[in-house]
Scaffold this active site. Structure first.
Site, PDB file in Angstrom:
ATOM      1  N   CYS A 297     -22.237  -3.894 -17.556  1.00  0.00           N
ATOM      2  CA  CYS A 297     -20.958  -4.024 -16.860  1.00  0.00           C
ATOM      3  C   CYS A 297     -21.008  -5.106 -15.769  1.00  0.00           C
ATOM      4  CB  CYS A 297     -20.522  -2.662 -16.336  1.00  0.00           C
ATOM      5  SG  CYS A 297     -18.740  -2.600 -16.080  1.00  0.00           S
TER       6      CYS A 297
ATOM      7  N   HIS B 247     -21.239   1.331 -19.857  1.00  0.00           N
ATOM      8  CA  HIS B 247     -22.384   1.981 -19.199  1.00  0.00           C
ATOM      9  C   HIS B 247     -23.093   2.946 -20.165  1.00  0.00           C
ATOM     10  CE1 HIS B 247     -21.178   1.007 -14.978  1.00  0.00           C
ATOM     11  NE2 HIS B 247     -20.038   0.803 -15.588  1.00  0.00           N
TER      12      HIS B 247
ATOM     13  N   GLU C  79     -25.894   4.337 -19.332  1.00  0.00           N
ATOM     14  CA  GLU C  79     -26.603   5.270 -18.436  1.00  0.00           C
ATOM     15  C   GLU C  79     -25.754   6.482 -18.077  1.00  0.00           C
ATOM     16  OE1 GLU C  79     -25.145   2.550 -17.530  1.00  0.00           O
ATOM     17  OE2 GLU C  79     -24.463   2.607 -15.451  1.00  0.00           O
TER      18      GLU C  79
HETATM   19  N1  GLN Z   1     -15.141  -4.307 -12.139  1.00  0.00           N
HETATM   20  C1  GLN Z   1     -16.486  -4.527 -11.713  1.00  0.00           C
HETATM   21  C2  GLN Z   1     -16.725  -6.004 -11.417  1.00  0.00           C
HETATM   22  O1  GLN Z   1     -15.924  -6.806 -11.698  1.00  0.00           O
HETATM   23  C3  GLN Z   1     -17.464  -4.037 -12.761  1.00  0.00           C
HETATM   24  C4  GLN Z   1     -17.320  -2.552 -12.932  1.00  0.00           C
HETATM   25  C5  GLN Z   1     -18.571  -1.853 -13.351  1.00  0.00           C
HETATM   26  O2  GLN Z   1     -19.671  -2.350 -13.262  1.00  0.00           O
HETATM   27  N2  GLN Z   1     -18.384  -0.627 -13.790  1.00  0.00           N
HETATM   28  O3  GLN Z   1     -17.739  -6.331 -10.916  1.00  0.00           O
END
Ligand code: GLN
Length: 184
Positions: free
Chosen positions: A78, A164, A166
């Site tokens: 992410c 994710h 995890e």
């Molecule tokens: N929206 C976050 C970003 O732009 C990422 C979100 C996440 O890691 N769950 O950094």
């Protein structure tokens, strides 16, 4: 074999817990010394803007670029994926927060995945303010898609997911990272 988890912000504990369940030696990474003691690194989800500025402040950004370019295995989840794209390490373009706000978070089962490589035909995935991959460069292999968008990709020693793993009870992606990228 020690897997580091970048521990300056984000879902650090959750990744450490998964590595524990897999009985893998793990380390929280905050300094160059921590990083030097690792064979591979996971960059967790969180907030990529904060992570990128802290990485620059701790002078870890250049170190990550150096190590990854010299072959160190790395997995960005992410925000971690956004960080790797921003550091110019993986050839993808990204649209941040493409799936909406925190309230639009969801868990799904990915079925459009490369079974031959991952060894399973479906994967649980949790999306939280997730980025969307809008452009996939040459040399980047898409391993899973959601609604026609790549969500798990690999480029040599680099693995990224917009979701994710995890936060699920599945170990498949960790096993893939460990068996196919860290110690192939
Ligand atoms: N929206 C976050 C970003 O732009 C990422 C979100 C996440 O890691 N769950 O950094």
């Amino acid at each position: 074999m020690t897997i580091g988890v970048l521990a300056i912000q984000g879902s650090v504990i959750e990744h450490l817990r998964m590595l524990d369940l897999l009985s893998v030696e793990k380390k929280e990474v905050r300094t160059k010394k921590d990083f030097d003691e690792c064979n591979a690194l996971i960059i967790p989800g969180g907030e990529s803007t904060t992570m990128l500025s802290l990485l620059a402040e701790y002078k870890l950004d250049k170190l990550i670029i150096e190590k990854v370019k010299s072959g160190m295995p790395i997995y960005g989840t992410c925000a971690g994926m956004i960080v790797l794209a921003n550091l110019g390490l993986i050839g993808i373009e990204i649209k941040r927060n493409a799936y909406g706000s925190q309230l639009d978070s969801f868990e799904t089962v990915l079925t459009n995945i490369k079974k031959d490589q991952l060894g399973v035909d479906q994967l649980k995935a949790v999306f939280i303010r997730a980025p969307q991959v809008t452009v996939v460069g040459t040399g980047v292999d898409t391993l899973a898609q959601y609604n026609g968008h790549p969500v798990l990709l690999k480029q040599k020693n680099i693995l990224v997911s917009s979701f994710h793993p995890e936060l699920t009870d599945e170990m498949y992606i960790y096993k893939f990272f460990l068996d196919k990228i860290v110690s192939p």
